[in-house]
Design a protein around this motif. Structure first.
Motif, PDB file in Angstrom:
ATOM      1  N   GLY A 304       0.871  -1.227   0.057  1.00 15.40           N
ATOM      2  CA  GLY A 304      -0.082  -0.010  -0.086  1.00 15.40           C
ATOM      3  C   GLY A 304       1.143   1.130   0.009  1.00 15.40           C
ATOM      4  O   GLY A 304       1.839   1.549   0.860  1.00 15.40           O
ATOM      5  N   THR A 305       0.590   2.374  -0.797  1.00 14.04           N
ATOM      6  CA  THR A 305       1.309   3.408  -0.914  1.00 14.04           C
ATOM      7  C   THR A 305       0.376   4.623  -1.120  1.00 14.04           C
ATOM      8  O   THR A 305      -0.974   4.473  -1.140  1.00 14.04           O
ATOM      9  CB  THR A 305       2.229   3.419  -2.157  1.00 14.04           C
ATOM     10  N   GLY A 306       1.045   5.878  -1.519  1.00 11.97           N
ATOM     11  CA  GLY A 306       0.204   7.080  -1.866  1.00 11.97           C
ATOM     12  C   GLY A 306      -0.606   6.979  -2.997  1.00 11.97           C
ATOM     13  O   GLY A 306      -1.317   7.644  -3.216  1.00 11.97           O
ATOM     14  N   VAL A 307      -0.201   5.934  -3.855  1.00 16.02           N
ATOM     15  CA  VAL A 307      -0.973   5.995  -5.118  1.00 16.02           C
ATOM     16  C   VAL A 307      -1.984   4.668  -5.146  1.00 16.02           C
ATOM     17  O   VAL A 307      -2.545   4.513  -6.001  1.00 16.02           O
ATOM     18  CB  VAL A 307      -0.175   5.876  -6.451  1.00 16.02           C
ATOM     19  N   GLY A 308      -1.932   4.117  -3.950  1.00 19.51           N
ATOM     20  CA  GLY A 308      -2.812   2.696  -4.137  1.00 19.51           C
ATOM     21  C   GLY A 308      -1.791   1.479  -3.744  1.00 19.51           C
ATOM     22  O   GLY A 308      -0.849   1.602  -3.033  1.00 19.51           O
ATOM     23  N   VAL A 309      -2.295   0.271  -4.496  1.00 20.66           N
ATOM     24  CA  VAL A 309      -1.419  -0.986  -3.889  1.00 20.66           C
ATOM     25  C   VAL A 309      -0.733  -0.877  -5.257  1.00 20.66           C
ATOM     26  O   VAL A 309      -1.125  -1.397  -6.280  1.00 20.66           O
ATOM     27  CB  VAL A 309      -2.517  -2.228  -3.893  1.00 20.66           C
ATOM     28  N   VAL A 310       0.645  -1.116  -5.103  1.00 21.56           N
ATOM     29  CA  VAL A 310       1.666  -1.287  -6.079  1.00 21.56           C
ATOM     30  C   VAL A 310       2.290  -2.534  -6.105  1.00 21.56           C
ATOM     31  O   VAL A 310       2.323  -3.318  -5.062  1.00 21.56           O
ATOM     32  CB  VAL A 310       2.951  -0.259  -5.792  1.00 21.56           C
ATOM     33  N   VAL A 311       2.491  -3.423  -7.184  1.00 18.29           N
ATOM     34  CA  VAL A 311       2.965  -4.501  -7.228  1.00 18.29           C
ATOM     35  C   VAL A 311       4.329  -4.381  -8.072  1.00 18.29           C
ATOM     36  O   VAL A 311       4.458  -3.727  -9.157  1.00 18.29           O
ATOM     37  CB  VAL A 311       1.998  -5.485  -8.133  1.00 18.29           C
ATOM     38  N   TRP A 312       5.284  -5.210  -7.507  1.00 13.65           N
ATOM     39  CA  TRP A 312       6.668  -5.294  -7.967  1.00 13.65           C
ATOM     40  C   TRP A 312       6.875  -6.847  -8.184  1.00 13.65           C
ATOM     41  O   TRP A 312       6.280  -7.769  -7.285  1.00 13.65           O
ATOM     42  CB  TRP A 312       7.668  -4.772  -7.257  1.00 13.65           C
ATOM     43  N   LEU A 319       5.458  -3.296 -11.709  1.00 11.23           N
ATOM     44  CA  LEU A 319       4.574  -4.058 -12.932  1.00 11.23           C
ATOM     45  C   LEU A 319       3.227  -3.005 -12.977  1.00 11.23           C
ATOM     46  O   LEU A 319       2.526  -3.149 -14.193  1.00 11.23           O
ATOM     47  CB  LEU A 319       4.281  -5.441 -12.447  1.00 11.23           C
ATOM     48  N   GLY A 320       2.551  -2.678 -11.891  1.00 13.66           N
ATOM     49  CA  GLY A 320       1.326  -1.825 -11.925  1.00 13.66           C
ATOM     50  C   GLY A 320       0.675  -1.709 -10.827  1.00 13.66           C
ATOM     51  O   GLY A 320       1.341  -1.679  -9.838  1.00 13.66           O
ATOM     52  N   GLU A 321      -0.416  -0.935 -10.783  1.00 12.64           N
ATOM     53  CA  GLU A 321      -0.850  -0.433  -9.505  1.00 12.64           C
ATOM     54  C   GLU A 321      -2.557  -0.728  -9.578  1.00 12.64           C
ATOM     55  O   GLU A 321      -3.102  -0.989 -10.579  1.00 12.64           O
ATOM     56  CB  GLU A 321      -0.915   0.967  -9.453  1.00 12.64           C
ATOM     57  N   ILE A 322      -3.028  -0.912  -8.389  1.00 14.24           N
ATOM     58  CA  ILE A 322      -4.256  -0.887  -8.052  1.00 14.24           C
ATOM     59  C   ILE A 322      -4.671   0.626  -7.647  1.00 14.24           C
ATOM     60  O   ILE A 322      -4.365   0.856  -6.379  1.00 14.24           O
ATOM     61  CB  ILE A 322      -5.025  -1.768  -6.937  1.00 14.24           C
ATOM     62  N   SER A 323      -4.922   1.239  -8.422  1.00 10.40           N
ATOM     63  CA  SER A 323      -4.618   2.896  -8.152  1.00 10.40           C
ATOM     64  C   SER A 323      -6.168   3.388  -7.448  1.00 10.40           C
ATOM     65  O   SER A 323      -7.270   3.347  -7.877  1.00 10.40           O
ATOM     66  CB  SER A 323      -4.815   3.737  -9.358  1.00 10.40           C
ATOM     67  N   ILE A 324      -5.894   3.889  -6.215  1.00  5.17           N
ATOM     68  CA  ILE A 324      -6.977   4.126  -5.364  1.00  5.17           C
ATOM     69  C   ILE A 324      -6.569   5.784  -4.978  1.00  5.17           C
ATOM     70  O   ILE A 324      -5.539   6.231  -4.494  1.00  5.17           O
ATOM     71  CB  ILE A 324      -6.785   3.603  -4.161  1.00  5.17           C
ATOM     72  N   GLY A 326      -6.265   9.031  -3.152  1.00 10.51           N
ATOM     73  CA  GLY A 326      -5.919   9.346  -1.765  1.00 10.51           C
ATOM     74  C   GLY A 326      -4.850   8.190  -1.152  1.00 10.51           C
ATOM     75  O   GLY A 326      -4.423   8.420  -0.191  1.00 10.51           O
ATOM     76  N   GLY A 327      -4.785   6.935  -1.898  1.00  5.42           N
ATOM     77  CA  GLY A 327      -3.739   6.180  -1.329  1.00  5.42           C
ATOM     78  C   GLY A 327      -4.390   5.068  -0.693  1.00  5.42           C
ATOM     79  O   GLY A 327      -5.468   5.007  -0.249  1.00  5.42           O
ATOM     80  N   VAL A 328      -3.271   3.956  -0.167  1.00  8.01           N
ATOM     81  CA  VAL A 328      -4.073   3.005   0.584  1.00  8.01           C
ATOM     82  C   VAL A 328      -2.659   2.717   1.686  1.00  8.01           C
ATOM     83  O   VAL A 328      -1.487   2.822   1.311  1.00  8.01           O
ATOM     84  CB  VAL A 328      -3.930   1.827  -0.218  1.00  8.01           C
ATOM     85  N   SER A 329      -3.473   2.381   2.771  1.00  3.16           N
ATOM     86  CA  SER A 329      -2.531   2.081   3.956  1.00  3.16           C
ATOM     87  C   SER A 329      -2.281   0.532   3.671  1.00  3.16           C
ATOM     88  O   SER A 329      -1.159   0.019   4.061  1.00  3.16           O
ATOM     89  CB  SER A 329      -2.807   2.553   5.238  1.00  3.16           C
ATOM     90  N   ASN A 330      -3.218  -0.443   3.792  1.00  2.00           N
ATOM     91  CA  ASN A 330      -3.207  -1.469   4.027  1.00  2.00           C
ATOM     92  C   ASN A 330      -4.281  -2.393   3.011  1.00  2.00           C
ATOM     93  O   ASN A 330      -4.976  -1.608   2.399  1.00  2.00           O
ATOM     94  CB  ASN A 330      -3.196  -2.216   5.293  1.00  2.00           C
ATOM     95  N   PHE A 331      -3.939  -3.631   2.789  1.00  2.00           N
ATOM     96  CA  PHE A 331      -4.965  -4.530   2.094  1.00  2.00           C
ATOM     97  C   PHE A 331      -4.736  -5.976   2.542  1.00  2.00           C
ATOM     98  O   PHE A 331      -3.787  -6.143   3.239  1.00  2.00           O
ATOM     99  CB  PHE A 331      -4.540  -4.146   0.725  1.00  2.00           C
ATOM    100  N   GLY A 332      -5.363  -6.932   1.885  1.00  2.00           N
ATOM    101  CA  GLY A 332      -5.114  -8.202   2.404  1.00  2.00           C
ATOM    102  C   GLY A 332      -5.923  -9.185   1.238  1.00  2.00           C
ATOM    103  O   GLY A 332      -6.608  -8.809   0.619  1.00  2.00           O
ATOM    104  N   PHE A 333      -5.233 -10.364   1.135  1.00  2.00           N
ATOM    105  CA  PHE A 333      -5.850 -11.518   0.026  1.00  2.00           C
ATOM    106  C   PHE A 333      -6.914 -12.252   0.998  1.00  2.00           C
ATOM    107  O   PHE A 333      -7.028 -12.259   2.196  1.00  2.00           O
ATOM    108  CB  PHE A 333      -4.784 -12.486  -0.310  1.00  2.00           C
ATOM    109  N   GLY A 334      -7.857 -12.468   0.162  1.00  2.00           N
ATOM    110  CA  GLY A 334      -9.069 -13.316   0.694  1.00  2.00           C
ATOM    111  C   GLY A 334      -8.599 -14.821   0.892  1.00  2.00           C
ATOM    112  O   GLY A 334      -7.626 -15.067   1.276  1.00  2.00           O
ATOM    113  N   PHE A 341      -8.709  -7.328  -0.763  1.00  2.00           N
ATOM    114  CA  PHE A 341      -9.469  -6.471   0.012  1.00  2.00           C
ATOM    115  C   PHE A 341      -8.667  -5.210   0.293  1.00  2.00           C
ATOM    116  O   PHE A 341      -7.477  -5.478   1.054  1.00  2.00           O
ATOM    117  CB  PHE A 341     -10.055  -7.126   1.340  1.00  2.00           C
ATOM    118  N   VAL A 342      -9.065  -4.095  -0.154  1.00  2.00           N
ATOM    119  CA  VAL A 342      -8.151  -3.027  -0.253  1.00  2.00           C
ATOM    120  C   VAL A 342      -8.974  -1.866   0.764  1.00  2.00           C
ATOM    121  O   VAL A 342     -10.108  -1.590   0.609  1.00  2.00           O
ATOM    122  CB  VAL A 342      -7.856  -2.083  -1.564  1.00  2.00           C
TER     123      VAL A 342
END
Length: 354
Positions: A304-312, A319-324, A326-334, A341-342
């Motif tokens: 989780g970053t200032g642009v959303g969830v970033v994937v490396w 590689l890309g972003e789940i762009s949100i 306002g940014g994202v503090s945390n997230f988790g897999f189901g 879940f973001v």
């Protein structure tokens, strides 16, 4: 609630890719493709769906998913106490622990959020127990109450019943434990970060210890420092083999623009003893700070970053972003990695990769 929309994502300095995905609120949440390989992670029919809109920032940290109850446990951001309520031990702030029920339901209106009343103070990060239905939670504590790691053995039937796992280090109170995880390759040892956020945010007294990463061994009931040299160690996660540890160091802010916003990687060695070595810079957050972090089964690193969830990828290539917005503090897999879940403060998003 969902609509079909075309996603146009600009790769860093290169040509744009065009894809169509299902987005319930494209003005707030979208996909950004930076490398073609991100399309393989998303799949052909990925979607982002807003599944809950709260009136308070309930969706900030944690989260811990329990498959048996299809429930997600989350902690809020700091919330100012209502007028007339005073608590000097927290500078008149509270943090709420909530459970989201029916979170995988196709009927969004059936998803409910209930506030819990745990026996620990100021929860932050959470994680599932290894091989058990329970969850672990960090307690930041208050100026009067101790901090540490706590366990909720039966979150579905007794979510308010918890017990302390570790609450001090050689008699010294922890600063404000932030995130926790379990290393499956190290006999289920519990690792957690302990930054100084609690003191700077008015929740805790002055730190007694440096900001560090700790390893707790339930078999020997012993705690030791696993890594130091951080400004503010925040999120942490192991790869699936348990031989690489990733730690986010996050001290950058509006008042400290040159602070850390870095993900570090360490090699984990387990014979003799368990140690981390070969510290190296893995990635830098493109905006804001890297906060919560996860590693998928293919070795891709999510944060989780200032642009959303970033994937490396494992080589540190973005590689890309789940762009949100306002940014994202945390997230988790189901239940598996096809659902993410973001947490977006008042908003809770469900991302489906297919």
């Amino acid at each position: 609630m969902s609509v079909r929309t075309a996603v146009t994502a600009l790769a860093l300095g290169s040509s744009a890719y065009a894809q169509s995905y299902t987005l319930s609120n494209p003005e707030l949440a979208n996909f950004t493709i930076i490398d073609e390989s991100f399309k393989e992670i998303l799949g052909a029919n990925a979607s982002i769906e807003l599944i809950y809109n709260a009136t308070e920032p309930l969706f900030h940290e944690g989260p811990a998913y329990n498959v048996s109850g299809d429930t997600l446990y989350v902690s809020s951001n700091r919330i100012t106490l209502p007028a007339g309520q005073v608590d000097a031990s927290t500078s008149n702030q509270t943090i709420k622990l909530s459970v989201v029920k029916g979170i995988s339901s196709e009927d969004v209106s059936a998803i409910t959020v209930e506030q819990l009343s745990p026996s620990f103070n100021m929860p932050n990060g959470g994680a599932a127990h290894l091989g058990a239905s329970g969850i672990l939670w960090t307690a930041q504590g208050t100026k009067n109450a101790t901090s540490g790691i706590y366990s909720i053995p039966d979150p579905v039937n007794n979510p308010d019943q918890s017990f302390p796992v570790v609450t001090s280090f050689f008699g010294n109170q922890f600063n404000s434990p932030n995130d926790v995880t379990v290393n499956p390759a190290d006999n289920g040892t519990i690792w957690f970060t302990d930054p100084n956020y609690g003191s700077s945010q008015g929740l805790r007294n002055a730190p007694q210890l440096p900001p560090q990463v700790y390893r707790y061994d339930p078999a020997s009931d012993s705690t030791r420092i696993a890594a130091d040299g951080f400004e503010e160690p925040n999120g942490l996660a192991f790869n699936s083999a348990g031989d690489v540890l990733y730690v986010t160091d996050a001290s950058k802010s509006d008042t400290n623009p040159t602070g850390t916003a870095t993900i570090y990687a360490f090699d984990v060695i387990t014979s003799p003893g368990t140690f981390v070595t070969n510290k190296r810079v893995f990635a830098y957050a493109p905006s804001g700070i890297p906060d919560g972090i996860k590693v998928d089964s293919k070795g891709n690193v999510w944060s989780g970053t200032g642009v959303g969830v970033v994937v490396w990828n494992a080589a540190g290539q973005m590689l890309g972003e789940i762009s949100i917005s306002g940014g994202v503090s945390n997230f988790g897999f189901g239940a598996d990695e096809s659902t993410v879940f973001v947490l977006d403060e008042e908003l809770l998003w469900r991302v489906t990769l297919a």
